[in-house]
Design a protein around this motif. Sequence first.
Motif, short mmCIF file in Angstrom:
data_model
loop_
_atom_site.label_atom_id
_atom_site.label_comp_id
_atom_site.label_asym_id
_atom_site.label_seq_id
_atom_site.Cartn_x
_atom_site.Cartn_y
_atom_site.Cartn_z
N LYS A 172 35.35 36.94 39.53
CA LYS A 172 36.01 36.10 38.54
C LYS A 172 36.03 36.77 37.17
O LYS A 172 37.03 36.72 36.45
CB LYS A 172 35.31 34.74 38.45
N CYS A 173 34.94 37.41 36.84
CA CYS A 173 34.83 38.13 35.57
C CYS A 173 35.86 39.26 35.51
O CYS A 173 36.57 39.43 34.51
CB CYS A 173 33.43 38.68 35.38
N ARG A 223 39.46 37.94 35.07
CA ARG A 223 39.75 37.56 33.69
C ARG A 223 39.89 38.79 32.80
O ARG A 223 40.78 38.87 31.96
CB ARG A 223 38.62 36.67 33.14
N GLN A 260 43.40 40.62 33.07
CA GLN A 260 44.64 39.92 32.74
C GLN A 260 45.29 40.50 31.49
O GLN A 260 44.68 40.58 30.43
CB GLN A 260 44.37 38.42 32.53
#
Length: 371
Positions: free
Chosen positions: A67-68, A71, A74
Amino acid sequence: MAGWSCLVTGAGGFLGQRIVRFLLEEKELQEIRALDKFFRPELREEFSNPKHRTKLTILDGDILDKKCLKRACQGISVVIHAASLIDVVNAVRRETVMDVNLKGTQLLLEACIQADVPIFIYTSSLEVAGPNSFREIIQNGHEEEHRETRWTSAYPYSKKLAEKAVLAADGWTLQSGGTLRTCALRPMYIYGEGSPFLYAQMTHALKNNGILKYDTKLSIANPVYVGNVAWAHVLASRALRDPEKAPTVRGQFYYISDDTPHQSYGEFNYTLGKEWGFCLDSRISLPVSLQYWIAFLLEIVSFLISPIYKYQPSVTRHLVTLSNSVFTFSYKKAQQDLGYEPLFSWEEAKQKTIQWIGSLVEQHKEALKTR
């Protein structure tokens, strides 16, 4: 690529922080995201108050956190993946080293595909090429020789597989239909202010009346200054963003060295430390072949008792080979394809490093006074 952005992993580390500082000088760079698990307080303060037009965002995160990574990637144009767990003495669990160096790289590549990041630059290691034997002499080696380590020790093995994954990913289709461009840089033994290896060598010597270990008499290495390695990463990012240069660089690896004199590791430490009273150990060391077989026996003992006791040998065949080989490489290909020229001369690099070692000596003296 006007208005580009860059993610640097391992940005709190010895090399990573210097890559970030160089990137802050790049034209049209709108944002740098500095990702690491740990930032020293003074570095966090520096990065939190940049006096540059480029936005600098600190990201506290783990390279194994999907998840890190999602993010972090992006809206990013370029990823420079400098995060790595360096362990040449097998002090860290094998699974941990493999996870960080290999799995972390694979997860980051996947995140780049999902986030449409078109450029991926990997900080590899000289150790993916060897040395495989202390009897083999390699001087001014080059990329066309396609050397590959045969060691299965966690660090060289994980770096080799990770580099292969990065180079094989060149040409992958991004989520939006674009194409991923990759390359890898293989620095020599990196030195400079804040070097964890130099720090360990010098602090050990300070506790031993300034006597530096000298069990690497037969080695010939070409150390490279950390500032020059960081600069090579910036040039790689420029090359992969350049439509004319990119086809030549894509899917390639490059040895990164500079004009630091070729010498043994022990002599190199002495060159940097003699001004502060350091001296080389004058005791006779065991022949390298004997060191190698002792290491082999210790590895056998470690394997035999592993079901009941975790014994980590103080020396391994890989470490003996690494520390006693003639193993040097040219930076001609990087010069040709990336336009790489060392930004720091040997004299500049030497003086900067000597001054830092002097600060370690002063800290040691102050510590003795307070006892």
